[in-house]
Design a protein around this motif. Sequence first.
Motif, PDB file in Angstrom:
ATOM      1  N   MET A  96     -21.295  31.604  33.708  1.00  0.00           N
ATOM      2  CA  MET A  96     -21.922  30.332  33.366  1.00  0.00           C
ATOM      3  C   MET A  96     -22.654  30.465  32.041  1.00  0.00           C
ATOM      4  SD  MET A  96     -23.200  28.539  36.875  1.00  0.00           S
ATOM      5  CE  MET A  96     -24.410  29.756  37.312  1.00  0.00           C
ATOM      6  N   ASP A  97     -22.734  29.367  31.320  1.00  0.00           N
ATOM      7  CA  ASP A  97     -23.396  29.340  30.017  1.00  0.00           C
ATOM      8  C   ASP A  97     -24.635  28.457  30.084  1.00  0.00           C
ATOM      9  OD1 ASP A  97     -21.379  30.905  28.686  1.00  0.00           O
ATOM     10  OD2 ASP A  97     -20.102  29.121  28.753  1.00  0.00           O
TER      11      ASP A  97
ATOM     12  N   GLU B 182     -20.445  35.133  42.240  1.00  0.00           N
ATOM     13  CA  GLU B 182     -20.611  35.110  40.790  1.00  0.00           C
ATOM     14  C   GLU B 182     -21.832  34.288  40.385  1.00  0.00           C
ATOM     15  OE1 GLU B 182     -17.068  33.970  38.775  1.00  0.00           O
ATOM     16  OE2 GLU B 182     -15.883  35.632  39.612  1.00  0.00           O
ATOM     17  N   PHE B 183     -22.069  33.217  41.103  1.00  0.00           N
ATOM     18  CA  PHE B 183     -23.251  32.395  40.861  1.00  0.00           C
ATOM     19  C   PHE B 183     -24.505  33.238  41.044  1.00  0.00           C
ATOM     20  CE2 PHE B 183     -26.704  29.673  42.121  1.00  0.00           C
ATOM     21  CZ  PHE B 183     -26.558  28.533  41.360  1.00  0.00           C
TER      22      PHE B 183
ATOM     23  N   ASP C  34     -25.029  35.772  38.243  1.00  0.00           N
ATOM     24  CA  ASP C  34     -25.486  35.183  36.979  1.00  0.00           C
ATOM     25  C   ASP C  34     -26.951  34.752  37.043  1.00  0.00           C
ATOM     26  OD1 ASP C  34     -23.087  35.535  35.717  1.00  0.00           O
ATOM     27  OD2 ASP C  34     -22.379  33.489  36.036  1.00  0.00           O
ATOM     28  N   LEU C  35     -27.348  34.120  38.163  1.00  0.00           N
ATOM     29  CA  LEU C  35     -28.672  33.500  38.229  1.00  0.00           C
ATOM     30  C   LEU C  35     -29.700  34.316  38.998  1.00  0.00           C
ATOM     31  CD1 LEU C  35     -27.804  29.734  38.731  1.00  0.00           C
ATOM     32  CD2 LEU C  35     -28.059  31.033  36.632  1.00  0.00           C
ATOM     33  N   GLY C  36     -29.247  35.280  39.784  1.00  0.00           N
ATOM     34  CA  GLY C  36     -30.190  36.127  40.506  1.00  0.00           C
ATOM     35  C   GLY C  36     -30.541  35.648  41.888  1.00  0.00           C
ATOM     36  N   TYR C  37     -29.921  34.576  42.353  1.00  0.00           N
ATOM     37  CA  TYR C  37     -30.136  34.124  43.725  1.00  0.00           C
ATOM     38  C   TYR C  37     -28.952  33.278  44.179  1.00  0.00           C
ATOM     39  CZ  TYR C  37     -31.677  29.733  41.502  1.00  0.00           C
ATOM     40  OH  TYR C  37     -31.743  28.592  40.750  1.00  0.00           O
ATOM     41  N   ARG C  38     -28.823  33.130  45.459  1.00  0.00           N
ATOM     42  CA  ARG C  38     -27.711  32.361  46.019  1.00  0.00           C
ATOM     43  C   ARG C  38     -28.072  30.880  46.140  1.00  0.00           C
ATOM     44  NH1 ARG C  38     -23.673  35.417  47.764  1.00  0.00           N
ATOM     45  NH2 ARG C  38     -24.062  37.631  48.141  1.00  0.00           N
ATOM     46  N   LEU C  39     -27.108  30.026  45.905  1.00  0.00           N
ATOM     47  CA  LEU C  39     -27.298  28.604  46.121  1.00  0.00           C
ATOM     48  C   LEU C  39     -27.004  28.304  47.583  1.00  0.00           C
ATOM     49  CD1 LEU C  39     -27.768  25.701  45.149  1.00  0.00           C
ATOM     50  CD2 LEU C  39     -25.344  25.589  44.553  1.00  0.00           C
ATOM     51  N   GLU C  40     -28.042  27.971  48.330  1.00  0.00           N
ATOM     52  CA  GLU C  40     -27.870  27.581  49.726  1.00  0.00           C
ATOM     53  C   GLU C  40     -27.496  26.097  49.767  1.00  0.00           C
ATOM     54  OE1 GLU C  40     -27.887  29.607  52.226  1.00  0.00           O
ATOM     55  OE2 GLU C  40     -28.526  31.365  51.073  1.00  0.00           O
TER      56      GLU C  40
END
Length: 204
Positions: A1-2, A32-33, A36-42
């Motif tokens: 992601m950018d 991968e998310f 990149d961001l350091g946490y999971r999208l719940e």
Amino acid sequence: MDSLGIAGAWVFTPQLHLDERGAFLEAFRGAEFAADLGYRLEVAQLNCSVSRRGVIRGIHYSDVPPGQAKYVSCAAGAVLDVVADLRTGSPTFGKWEAVRLDDVDRRAVFLAEGLGHAFMALTDQATVLYLCSTPYAPGREHGVHPLDPKLAITWPLDSQDDGRPLLSAKDAAAPTLEEAVLAGALPRYEDCVACTAALRTATA
């Protein structure tokens, strides 16, 4: 992601696999998310909206905590997707970024808790999908007027026959950014940073 240049706002461009049958892509990959961001999208909710050309939805945001992060894509047609920094105290407060989402490039936008979201339908039957981190809660959902001249979002209004977008009654009555600041209605940047830190700690 950018990065989109606003902390917590990202754009994802998938790899398209094309052949004579059509196309295939991986629209979202949790691992991968998280990398990149350091946490999971719940994911607590999946929303789908279908809009005619010229409709603007937003600018919407939620109270933080708990806030509502969104991962937004366009399944059919095209929209101009806008992320606005509504977090008081943010270094980029009042800044916005726009990304075209469509059924050709299949890009997606992620916006973290506290950021404002809006889009304008560039085609009829523009179909937008958003993964949401928390369920819809009317008492925690708010808006800022999408045509606020201080925000000065560059909507492609000249592409419309009458130059006027179609807004819901709620969005048309939304306060300006300045009015929302004076009312103390906007998320605080420090609360949003703390929210993100807590998510990263929980994932670690």
